[in-house]
Design a protein around this motif. Structure first.
Motif, PDB file in Angstrom:
ATOM      1  N   ILE A   1      -6.462   0.238  -1.078  1.00 42.66           N
ATOM      2  CA  ILE A   1      -6.129   1.422  -1.614  1.00 42.66           C
ATOM      3  C   ILE A   1      -5.517   1.816  -0.082  1.00 42.66           C
ATOM      4  N   LEU A   2      -5.019   2.825  -0.470  1.00 45.10           N
ATOM      5  CA  LEU A   2      -4.268   3.590   0.850  1.00 45.10           C
ATOM      6  C   LEU A   2      -4.262   4.793   0.032  1.00 45.10           C
ATOM      7  N   VAL A   3      -4.861   6.285   0.633  1.00 47.59           N
ATOM      8  CA  VAL A   3      -4.467   7.617   0.607  1.00 47.59           C
ATOM      9  C   VAL A   3      -4.335   8.630   1.623  1.00 47.59           C
ATOM     10  N   ASN A   4      -2.893   8.354   1.809  1.00 44.66           N
ATOM     11  CA  ASN A   4      -2.409   9.009   2.733  1.00 44.66           C
ATOM     12  C   ASN A   4      -2.906  10.330   2.714  1.00 44.66           C
TER      13      ASN A   4
ATOM     14  N   GLY B   1       4.505   9.713   9.674  1.00 43.06           N
ATOM     15  CA  GLY B   1       2.821   8.910   9.489  1.00 43.06           C
ATOM     16  C   GLY B   1       2.443   8.569   8.536  1.00 43.06           C
ATOM     17  N   MET B   2       2.851   8.961   6.753  1.00 36.02           N
ATOM     18  CA  MET B   2       2.259   8.834   5.482  1.00 36.02           C
ATOM     19  C   MET B   2       3.258   7.463   5.273  1.00 36.02           C
ATOM     20  N   ILE B   3       5.033   7.260   5.509  1.00 38.34           N
ATOM     21  CA  ILE B   3       5.572   6.565   5.491  1.00 38.34           C
ATOM     22  C   ILE B   3       5.385   5.203   6.199  1.00 38.34           C
ATOM     23  N   MET B   4       5.227   5.670   7.483  1.00 39.42           N
ATOM     24  CA  MET B   4       4.282   3.893   8.302  1.00 39.42           C
ATOM     25  C   MET B   4       3.437   3.498   7.844  1.00 39.42           C
ATOM     26  N   CYS B   5       2.630   4.556   7.582  1.00 41.84           N
ATOM     27  CA  CYS B   5       1.405   3.566   6.959  1.00 41.84           C
ATOM     28  C   CYS B   5       1.527   2.819   5.508  1.00 41.84           C
ATOM     29  N   THR B   6       2.021   3.453   3.993  1.00 42.70           N
ATOM     30  CA  THR B   6       2.441   2.877   3.132  1.00 42.70           C
ATOM     31  C   THR B   6       3.227   1.574   3.722  1.00 42.70           C
ATOM     32  N   ARG B   7       4.243   1.561   4.890  1.00 43.22           N
ATOM     33  CA  ARG B   7       4.221   0.325   4.342  1.00 43.22           C
ATOM     34  C   ARG B   7       3.470  -0.962   5.167  1.00 43.22           C
ATOM     35  N   HIS B   8       2.770  -0.091   5.999  1.00 49.13           N
ATOM     36  CA  HIS B   8       2.034  -1.374   6.509  1.00 49.13           C
ATOM     37  C   HIS B   8       1.088  -1.512   5.139  1.00 49.13           C
ATOM     38  N   ALA B   9       0.590  -0.435   4.413  1.00 54.31           N
ATOM     39  CA  ALA B   9      -0.001  -1.297   3.379  1.00 54.31           C
ATOM     40  C   ALA B   9       0.234  -2.184   2.351  1.00 54.31           C
TER      41      ALA B   9
ATOM     42  N   SER C   1       2.694  -3.892   2.983  1.00 51.75           N
ATOM     43  CA  SER C   1       3.021  -5.091   3.353  1.00 51.75           C
ATOM     44  C   SER C   1       1.718  -6.397   3.229  1.00 51.75           C
ATOM     45  N   SER C   2       0.793  -5.931   3.325  1.00 50.75           N
ATOM     46  CA  SER C   2      -0.958  -6.470   3.964  1.00 50.75           C
ATOM     47  C   SER C   2      -0.982  -6.971   2.122  1.00 50.75           C
ATOM     48  N   MET C   3      -0.932  -5.935   1.140  1.00 50.38           N
ATOM     49  CA  MET C   3      -1.248  -6.257   0.170  1.00 50.38           C
ATOM     50  C   MET C   3       0.119  -6.968  -0.852  1.00 50.38           C
ATOM     51  N   ARG C   4       0.699  -7.416  -0.128  1.00 49.33           N
ATOM     52  CA  ARG C   4       2.105  -8.378  -0.261  1.00 49.33           C
ATOM     53  C   ARG C   4       1.699  -9.646  -0.224  1.00 49.33           C
ATOM     54  N   LYS C   5       0.778  -9.504   1.201  1.00 48.90           N
ATOM     55  CA  LYS C   5       0.441 -10.684   1.363  1.00 48.90           C
ATOM     56  C   LYS C   5      -0.207 -11.296   0.266  1.00 48.90           C
ATOM     57  N   ARG C   6      -1.315 -10.795   0.221  1.00 46.17           N
ATOM     58  CA  ARG C   6      -2.901 -11.224  -0.002  1.00 46.17           C
ATOM     59  C   ARG C   6      -2.593 -10.997  -1.761  1.00 46.17           C
ATOM     60  N   ASN C   7      -1.632 -11.002  -2.391  1.00 47.70           N
ATOM     61  CA  ASN C   7      -0.630 -11.031  -3.410  1.00 47.70           C
ATOM     62  C   ASN C   7      -1.475 -10.032  -3.968  1.00 47.70           C
ATOM     63  N   PHE C   8      -1.790  -8.295  -4.012  1.00 51.76           N
ATOM     64  CA  PHE C   8      -3.058  -7.741  -4.510  1.00 51.76           C
ATOM     65  C   PHE C   8      -2.169  -6.689  -4.982  1.00 51.76           C
ATOM     66  N   ASN C   9      -2.350  -6.234  -6.516  1.00 53.31           N
ATOM     67  CA  ASN C   9      -2.159  -4.907  -6.726  1.00 53.31           C
ATOM     68  C   ASN C   9      -2.417  -3.446  -6.775  1.00 53.31           C
ATOM     69  N   GLY C  10      -2.334  -3.198  -5.197  1.00 55.70           N
ATOM     70  CA  GLY C  10      -2.937  -1.917  -4.941  1.00 55.70           C
ATOM     71  C   GLY C  10      -3.249  -0.871  -5.812  1.00 55.70           C
ATOM     72  N   HIS C  11      -3.279   0.742  -4.403  1.00 53.99           N
ATOM     73  CA  HIS C  11      -3.084   1.752  -5.173  1.00 53.99           C
ATOM     74  C   HIS C  11      -2.367   2.436  -4.046  1.00 53.99           C
ATOM     75  N   ILE C  12      -1.128   3.185  -3.740  1.00 51.51           N
ATOM     76  CA  ILE C  12      -1.194   4.303  -2.543  1.00 51.51           C
ATOM     77  C   ILE C  12      -0.858   5.195  -3.606  1.00 51.51           C
ATOM     78  N   ILE C  13      -2.081   6.495  -2.511  1.00 49.21           N
ATOM     79  CA  ILE C  13      -1.892   8.133  -3.073  1.00 49.21           C
ATOM     80  C   ILE C  13      -1.435   8.880  -1.749  1.00 49.21           C
ATOM     81  N   ASN C  14      -0.856   9.831  -2.301  1.00 50.64           N
ATOM     82  CA  ASN C  14      -0.327  10.736  -1.602  1.00 50.64           C
ATOM     83  C   ASN C  14      -0.808  11.976  -1.758  1.00 50.64           C
ATOM     84  N   ILE C  15      -1.014  12.458  -1.023  1.00 49.02           N
ATOM     85  CA  ILE C  15      -1.873  14.222  -0.517  1.00 49.02           C
ATOM     86  C   ILE C  15      -0.725  14.878  -0.417  1.00 49.02           C
ATOM     87  N   ASN C  16      -0.449  15.119  -1.441  1.00 42.12           N
ATOM     88  CA  ASN C  16       1.146  16.162  -1.609  1.00 42.12           C
ATOM     89  C   ASN C  16       0.548  17.991  -1.503  1.00 42.12           C
ATOM     90  N   SER C  17       1.068  18.687  -2.777  1.00 40.84           N
ATOM     91  CA  SER C  17       0.141  20.486  -1.899  1.00 40.84           C
ATOM     92  C   SER C  17       1.329  20.821  -3.543  1.00 40.84           C
TER      93      SER C  17
END
Length: 246
Positions: free
Chosen positions: A85-88, A121-129, A131-147
């Motif tokens: 999971i990534l929480v931006n 920063g948010m976009i770069m963190c998402t790209r890395h996260a 990429s890691s999920m894809r390599k591990r074949n894991f269906n994770g979750h990206i959460i962006n703290i908006n407003s």
């Protein structure tokens, strides 16, 4: 939340506010939290408050610096295997005007920091996260703290640059969900849009305005993470009762 027990979650901006409240909440639900922030020592203090089965680990990272982000994600992969999971959450708000027509112009450094932290920063963190999920074949979750300012433009012009970046978060979340759907990915992406929250960024609004505690936003994120694997909440707005538009 049982399916996330023992999983790895990266929370950016974890040293205070929403990030700190969320990190503690996730750890108490049994997740292994990696908190990224420039003030990593504050995350270490937070780790002492964990009462659940999870943990909080700190890593110093300046979200405005792509090299810092890359190094942090490489460290997480080496030490923990990678984020599930990534929480931006990291954000920057400096009140001021876009132009120097008045007496409250933002400095160029403040404008650049707002763009770098809230968008780049948010976009770069998402790209890395992902990429890691894809390599591990894991269906994770990206959460962006908006407003909520990512869905309308406040009449207070001192919010203009911040609101512009949060509109970009809204667009990025939609675009990323579209891309993942097109590519047949099951990774979820959610935008959480709080109203005013009791954090360091909103000192000018802590008196006389309805305001959320960071824990309320953390609870909303727990709800989003608790949905079944085939359900994605793409946008969730959370506001204090009687909040009016800024």
């Amino acid at each position: 939340m049982e399916r996330w027990s023992g999983k790895i979650v990266i929370v950016t901006g974890a040293s205070s506010g929403i990030g700190a409240a969320l990190s503690l909440c996730l750890a108490n639900h049994g997740l292994k939290v990696v908190g990224l922030a420039r003030r990593a020592h504050l995350i270490d203090y937070l780790a002492l408050k964990v009462t659940g089965k999870g943990s909080i680990n700190s890593r110093r990272c300046d979200i405005s610096e792509p090299k810092d982000i890359e190094a942090a994600f490489q460290w997480v992969e080496k030490k923990f295997g990678g984020p599930d999971i990534l929480v931006n959450n990291a954000g920057f708000l400096k009140f001021g005007n876009i132009t120097d027509l008045g007496n409250n112009a933002l400095s160029e450094d403040a404008i650049i920091s707002t763009l770098d932290i809230n968008i780049k920063g948010m976009i770069m963190c998402t790209r890395h996260a992902i990429s890691s999920m894809r390599k591990r074949n894991f269906n994770g979750h990206i959460i962006n703290i908006n407003s909520i300012t990512g869905h309308y433009v406040p009449y207070r012009s001192s919010f203009n640059v911040y609101s512009s970046t949060k509109h970009a978060v809204t667009a990025f979340t939609i675009a990323l969900n579209n891309e993942l759907a097109e590519l047949k990915s099951q990774i979820k992406v959610t935008s959480i849009s709080p109203g005013l929250v009791y954090t360091e960024m909103v000192n000018d609004f802590k008196v006389g305005y309805p305001i959320l505690e960071p824990e309320a936003v953390a609870d909303a994120i727990i709800y989003v993470l608790s949905t079944p694997p085939n359900v994605n909440i793409s946008e969730l707005v959370i506001e204090p009762i009687s909040e009016r538009r800024l």
